[in-house]
Motif scaffolding. Structure first.
Motif, PDB file in Angstrom:
ATOM      1  N   TYR A   1      26.320 -49.482  -9.080  1.00 17.23           N
ATOM      2  CA  TYR A   1      25.442 -50.033 -10.105  1.00 17.23           C
ATOM      3  C   TYR A   1      24.117 -49.313 -10.231  1.00 17.23           C
ATOM      4  O   TYR A   1      23.434 -49.430 -11.246  1.00 17.23           O
ATOM      5  CB  TYR A   1      25.147 -51.508  -9.798  1.00 17.23           C
ATOM      6  CG  TYR A   1      26.255 -52.417 -10.232  1.00 17.23           C
ATOM      7  CD1 TYR A   1      26.943 -53.190  -9.321  1.00 17.23           C
ATOM      8  CD2 TYR A   1      26.607 -52.492 -11.566  1.00 17.23           C
ATOM      9  CE1 TYR A   1      27.970 -54.023  -9.733  1.00 17.23           C
ATOM     10  CE2 TYR A   1      27.622 -53.317 -11.986  1.00 17.23           C
ATOM     11  CZ  TYR A   1      28.303 -54.077 -11.063  1.00 17.23           C
ATOM     12  OH  TYR A   1      29.305 -54.896 -11.465  1.00 17.23           O
ATOM     13  N   ALA A   2      23.711 -48.585  -9.203  1.00 14.18           N
ATOM     14  CA  ALA A   2      22.378 -47.980  -9.181  1.00 14.18           C
ATOM     15  C   ALA A   2      22.013 -47.181 -10.431  1.00 14.18           C
ATOM     16  O   ALA A   2      20.994 -47.465 -11.064  1.00 14.18           O
ATOM     17  CB  ALA A   2      22.209 -47.138  -7.921  1.00 14.18           C
ATOM     18  N   PRO A   3      22.807 -46.194 -10.824  1.00 10.84           N
ATOM     19  CA  PRO A   3      22.393 -45.385 -11.977  1.00 10.84           C
ATOM     20  C   PRO A   3      22.185 -46.230 -13.244  1.00 10.84           C
ATOM     21  O   PRO A   3      21.194 -46.054 -13.947  1.00 10.84           O
ATOM     22  CB  PRO A   3      23.544 -44.404 -12.169  1.00 10.84           C
ATOM     23  CG  PRO A   3      24.216 -44.335 -10.858  1.00 10.84           C
ATOM     24  CD  PRO A   3      24.086 -45.710 -10.285  1.00 10.84           C
ATOM     25  N   VAL A   4      23.110 -47.154 -13.488  1.00  8.65           N
ATOM     26  CA  VAL A   4      22.987 -47.968 -14.696  1.00  8.65           C
ATOM     27  C   VAL A   4      21.719 -48.815 -14.659  1.00  8.65           C
ATOM     28  O   VAL A   4      20.980 -48.906 -15.641  1.00  8.65           O
ATOM     29  CB  VAL A   4      24.214 -48.897 -14.854  1.00  8.65           C
ATOM     30  CG1 VAL A   4      24.106 -49.689 -16.126  1.00  8.65           C
ATOM     31  CG2 VAL A   4      25.476 -48.078 -14.847  1.00  8.65           C
ATOM     32  N   LEU A   5      21.478 -49.432 -13.519  1.00  3.97           N
ATOM     33  CA  LEU A   5      20.290 -50.279 -13.393  1.00  3.97           C
ATOM     34  C   LEU A   5      19.013 -49.469 -13.527  1.00  3.97           C
ATOM     35  O   LEU A   5      18.060 -49.891 -14.194  1.00  3.97           O
ATOM     36  CB  LEU A   5      20.300 -50.999 -12.039  1.00  3.97           C
ATOM     37  CG  LEU A   5      21.125 -52.275 -12.005  1.00  3.97           C
ATOM     38  CD1 LEU A   5      21.105 -52.871 -10.620  1.00  3.97           C
ATOM     39  CD2 LEU A   5      20.568 -53.274 -12.997  1.00  3.97           C
ATOM     40  N   LEU A   6      18.971 -48.302 -12.923  1.00  4.74           N
ATOM     41  CA  LEU A   6      17.769 -47.471 -13.006  1.00  4.74           C
ATOM     42  C   LEU A   6      17.557 -47.011 -14.437  1.00  4.74           C
ATOM     43  O   LEU A   6      16.427 -46.978 -14.945  1.00  4.74           O
ATOM     44  CB  LEU A   6      17.881 -46.277 -12.052  1.00  4.74           C
ATOM     45  CG  LEU A   6      17.921 -46.648 -10.572  1.00  4.74           C
ATOM     46  CD1 LEU A   6      18.113 -45.416  -9.718  1.00  4.74           C
ATOM     47  CD2 LEU A   6      16.647 -47.367 -10.171  1.00  4.74           C
ATOM     48  N   LEU A   7      18.633 -46.662 -15.106  1.00  2.00           N
ATOM     49  CA  LEU A   7      18.525 -46.237 -16.489  1.00  2.00           C
ATOM     50  C   LEU A   7      17.984 -47.362 -17.359  1.00  2.00           C
ATOM     51  O   LEU A   7      17.068 -47.165 -18.174  1.00  2.00           O
ATOM     52  CB  LEU A   7      19.904 -45.794 -17.014  1.00  2.00           C
ATOM     53  CG  LEU A   7      19.929 -45.313 -18.461  1.00  2.00           C
ATOM     54  CD1 LEU A   7      19.080 -44.062 -18.611  1.00  2.00           C
ATOM     55  CD2 LEU A   7      21.352 -45.037 -18.913  1.00  2.00           C
ATOM     56  N   SER A   8      18.526 -48.549 -17.161  1.00  2.00           N
ATOM     57  CA  SER A   8      18.055 -49.668 -17.969  1.00  2.00           C
ATOM     58  C   SER A   8      16.604 -49.989 -17.645  1.00  2.00           C
ATOM     59  O   SER A   8      15.835 -50.377 -18.518  1.00  2.00           O
ATOM     60  CB  SER A   8      18.945 -50.889 -17.756  1.00  2.00           C
ATOM     61  OG  SER A   8      18.542 -51.602 -16.621  1.00  2.00           O
ATOM     62  N   GLY A   9      16.233 -49.807 -16.371  1.00  2.00           N
ATOM     63  CA  GLY A   9      14.834 -50.010 -15.991  1.00  2.00           C
ATOM     64  C   GLY A   9      13.936 -49.050 -16.739  1.00  2.00           C
ATOM     65  O   GLY A   9      12.867 -49.429 -17.246  1.00  2.00           O
ATOM     66  N   ALA A  10      14.377 -47.797 -16.825  1.00  2.91           N
ATOM     67  CA  ALA A  10      13.584 -46.784 -17.529  1.00  2.91           C
ATOM     68  C   ALA A  10      13.433 -47.136 -19.004  1.00  2.91           C
ATOM     69  O   ALA A  10      12.334 -47.113 -19.563  1.00  2.91           O
ATOM     70  CB  ALA A  10      14.253 -45.425 -17.369  1.00  2.91           C
TER      71      ALA A  10
END
Lengths: 170, 128, 338
Positions: A138-147
Motif C-alpha cells: 500500500y505504501a506507494p499508493v498512499l504516499l502518492l495520494s498524500g502528495a
C-alpha cells in the motif's frame, strides 16, 4: 499572568482546533469509497498550514495534537488510532516546518511534502504494529495520494491567505 | 504570509513536484502489477497468522476477534474478499476481491490483514 | 544553532537513526545441504545454516556419520543389536541400546499395543513391498503367537529374544535419529537446520532471518498437495500413512501399519496421521500408534499429550486437527475453510 495577549492566543488556538476537527469530520462524511484504507483529503492540514505560516511550529503542533486527542475521545476510536493520527501529524508538521525554514520553496511543495510525510508516519506505525508485506503493497499508493492531497490543500490554503487580513498569531 | 510566499512556485519547484508525483505514480503502478496469481491467503491479526486459506477451493472463514470483532472472509474463483465486517469504517469490504500475490486487504480497526501469497508461500519441507 | 532549532532537529535526527537500526541486524550465514539415498531405505536431506562454510560442511558430515551409525545399529536384518537379536543371538546391549529398547517397550505399553515393536514376524509374513503376500487365517494366527511386546522378557544387559520372535524399531528409528541429529547440531552451534529423513521432518530453530520453518503435511491422495502447514521452530512433523508402503490386490489395499489385534493392516478409517511435537522420537512413536487407534481413541490419547498436535486425514477426504494442550512453539494451519 493571564494578560490580554494570552487570552487572544488561547481563543485563536481553540477556534482553530475546532475548525480542524470540523474539517476532519466533513472529509470523513463525504469519504470516497476508495479501496485503500487511509486515503483522506487531509483538509485539516489547511489549518496546519495556516498556523505554520502565521504562528510557528509549536502552535501548529499543539493544535494538531489537540485535534487528534479530542477526535479520539469524542468518537471513541481508541488509543491505537490516536497513535496512528499523531504520528502522521507530528512527522508531517516537523517536516513542513524544516522545509519552510529553508525559505526556498513555495507552499505547494511544502504541503505536498507534508501530505507524503503524514501518510509515511502512519505507514510506519502500521508497520511496527500490525506489520506484514501489506504495508509495502500500500505504501506507494498512499504516499502518492498524500502528495496529491497536499497539493490540493496548498491551493485551498493559498485562497485563505489571500483574504486573511490579520497578523501573525505569535 | 508575505507577498513573496503568495506567488506561484517557480519553474524549478514545479519540476520537482512533477518528478515526485511521477516517481510515486510509477512505484504504485509497479507494485500494483507485480506478483503472479496468488495461491494462498493468509489471515493475520496483530501480526500473527490465524488462518491460512487455500485459494484453490471456494470456502468461507469467519474471523471473530476480541470485543466482538467480526470479518467474513470468502474465497471464490481464486480470489479472496472480505464480504462483511462489523468494523467502524467498512473499508475492508470496499477493497473488493484480490487474487494476485503480494496484494492484501486491510481492516485497520480490527488489526486484520488478509495477505495474498503466491510462490512465496512455498514450504521448506514436506512431511510424508 | 538556536536552542529552539536544536529542539526540533535533534528528535528528527534520532528518528532517522532509529529507523536505520534494523539494517545492522544482518550477520553472516552460510547455508548448505546434503542428500543421500544410502541409509534408512529412503531419501535423506539435511540443510544447515552456520557462520561459515567449513562449519556447515563439518556439521553435515557429522550428521551423515550419525545416520550411518544408527542405520547399522537399528537395521532389523543387519549386524547391529536389532539384527543380531532377530537372528536369535544373545547380545550385550550398550547403555544406549538398552535405554532405547526400554523406552520403546514403554511406549508400547503406554499405547496399549497400538505401537508394537515385536510385529516383525508379521511384517515378514506379509512382506509389503517385496513378496506382497496376503496370508490366510492360519498363517496369521500362527505368526501372532510369536508377536506381542508383552511376551518379551525384561530388558537386561545380556539380552535374547524368545524363539521365533523378532523386533523391528523401524516405526521409531527415524524419529530417534532425528532427535540425535538435533542434539548434535545444537552442540555444533549451527544457527538453524532442517532435517528430512524420508519425510520425517525436524526443524531446528528458526530460518535465517527469524522466520519460522514451514512444513507441509502431504495430502494422502495428492502427492503434490497438502492438508496442513506447520509453522514454527524446534519442532518435528512425522506422518504415518497408508500411502507410504502398500500393495493392491483384488481391489483392496494392504498397507504397512499393522494392527496386532487382527494381524493385518490397521483398518481405522484413516489415511494418515501426522504428529507435531518437539520430540521427533515421540512424534514417530505416536504417528504409528495413533493411526492404529483410529480417530476417536486417537483424539482422546492426543488430548492428554501436552505440546503435541495431530492431523488426521480421514478416508472420506476430510482432515481434522487435535491438540493436547498448550506449549509447542508452533502453529498448525489447516488448508481449506475448516
Amino acid at each position: 499572568m493571564r494578560n490580554r495577549d494570552y487570552i487572544r492566543r488561547l481563543t485563536v488556538y481553540a477556534l482553530l482546533t475546532s475548525l480542524s476537527m470540523i474539517f476532519s469530520y466533513i472529509e470523513s462524511a463525504v469519504a470516497l469509497p476508495l479501496p485503500v484504507p487511509g486515503i483522506k483529503l487531509g483538509l485539516a492540514n489547511i489549518v496546519s498550514l495556516f498556523l505554520l505560516y502565521n504562528g510557528g511550529l509549536a502552535g501548529a503542533l499543539a493544535v494538531s495534537a489537540a485535534r487528534c486527542a479530542l477526535t479520539s475521545f469524542l468518537f471513541g476510536t481508541g488509543l491505537w488510532q490516536l497513535a496512528f493520527s499523531l504520528s502522521g501529524a507530528v512527522l508531517s508538521l516537523v517536516g513542513m516546518y524544516l522545509i519552510m525554514k529553508t525559505g526556498r520553496f513555495s507552499i505547494f511543495l511544502i504541503s505536498m511534502a507534508g501530505g507524503i510525510l503524514h501518510n509515511a508516519g502512519q505507514l510506519l506505525v502500521a508497520f511496527f504494529t500490525i506489520g506484514g508485506a501489506a504495508i509495502g503493497y500500500y505504501a506507494p499508493v498512499l504516499l502518492l495520494s498524500g502528495a496529491v492531497c497536499g497539493l490540493i490543500t496548498a491551493a485551498c490554503a493559498r485562497a485563505v491567505f489571500k483574504v486573511y487580513k490579520g497578523g501573525r498569531i505569535e | 504570509m508575505t507577498e513573496a510566499e503568495k506567488r506561484l512556485p517557480p519553474k524549478r519547484e514545479i519540476v520537482i513536484i512533477i518528478a515526485v508525483l511521477a516517481l510515486l505514480g510509477l512505484l504504485a503502478a509497479a507494485v500494483g502489477f507485480s506478483g503472479g496469481k496468488a495461491e494462498t491467503a493468509r489471515v493475520l491479526v496483530d501480526g500473527q497468522t490465524v488462518k491460512l486459506l487455500s485459494l484453490s477451493a471456494d470456502c468461507e472463514y469467519l474471523y471473530t476477534g476480541s470485543e466482538g470483532a467480526e470479518n467474513l472472509i470468502v474465497v471464490k474463483n481464486g480470489g479472496v474478499s472480505v464480504v462483511s465486517a462489523n468494523c467502524r469504517d467498512g473499508l475492508c469490504v470496499n477493497q473488493g476481491a484480490k487474487s494476485r500475490a503480494g496484494q492484501s486487504i486491510v481492516c485497520l480497526p480490527h488489526k486484520l490483514i488478509v495477505q495474498l501469497e503466491g510462490d512465496s508461500s512455498e514450504v521448506d519441507a514436506y512431511a510424508k | 544553532m538556536t536552542s529552539r532549532r536544536l529542539r526540533i532537529r535533534l528528535p528528527l535526527l534520532a528518528l532517522i537513526c532509529f529507523s536505520l537500526l534494523p539494517l545492522c541486524g544482518c550477520g553472516r550465514e552460510i547455508s548448505k545441504s546434503v542428500s543421500t539415498f544410502d541409509y534408512l531405505d529412503t531419501i535423506i536431506r539435511i540443510t544447515v545454516s552456520a557462520g561459515s562454510e567449513s562449519e556447515a560442511d563439518s556439521a553435515l558430515s557429522g550428521c551423515l556419520d550419525i545416520i550411518r551409525d544408527y542405520h547399522f545399529m537399528l537395521d532389523a536384518d543387519g549386524e547391529g543389536f536389532v539384527g543380531r537379536l532377530n537372528k536369535s543371538e544373545t547380545v550385550s546391549l550398550s547403555a544406549e541400546e538398552k535405554a532405547l529398547l526400554l523406552s520403546a517397550l514403554g511406549m508400547c505399553a503406554e499405547t496399549d499395543g497400538a505401537l508394537d515393536i515385536s510385529l516383525y514376524p508379521l511384517a515378514r509374513l506379509w512382506d509389503i513391498g517385496g513378496g506382497n503376500h496376503v496370508p490366510d487365517e492360519d498363517e496369521i494366527r500362527e505368526t501372532l503367537l510369536r508377536c506381542g511386546y508383552e511376551k518379551l522378557p525384561p530388558v537386561t544387559d545380556e539380552y535374547a529374544l524368545p524363539a521365533g520372535m523378532a523386533i523391528d524399531l523401524g516405526a521409531v528409528a527415524k524419529g530417534y535419529i532425528a532427535d540425535k541429529l538435533s542434539d548434535y547440531l545444537n552442540k555444533a552451534k549451527v544457527k538453524s537446520a532442517l532435517i528430512d529423513l524420508g519425510g520425517n521432518i525436524y526443524a531446528l530453530h528458526e530460518k535465517t532471518g527469524g522466520a519460522p520453518y514451514r512444513i507441509a503435511v502431504q495430502s494422502p491422495s495428492d502427492p503434490s498437495g497438502r492438508i496442513a502447514v506447520v509453522e514454527g521452530g524446534d519442532v518435528s512433523v512425522v506422518t504415518s500413512g497408508t500411502y507410504q508402503r502398500y500393495f493392491d490386490k483384488d481391489g483392496r489395499r494392504y498397507h504397512h501399519i499393522f494392527d496386532r489385534r487382527t494381524g493385518a493392516p490397521a483398518q481405522s478409517g484413516l489415511l494418515s496421521v501426522t504428529i507435531i511435537a518437539p520430540s521427533s522420537y515421540l512424534a514417530d512413536c505416536l504417528s504409528t500408534a495413533v493411526f492404529v487407534m483410529g480417530e476417536e481413541k486417537g483424539a482422546e490419547y492426543i488430548s492428554v499429550q501436552s505440546g503435541v498436535s495431530a492431523v488426521f486425514a480421514l478416508e472420506d477426504g476430510s482432515a481434522a486437527l487435535y491438540t493436547g494442550g498448550e506449549g509447542g512453539g508452533y502453529t498448525v494451519i489447516m488448508e481449506g475453510g475448516k
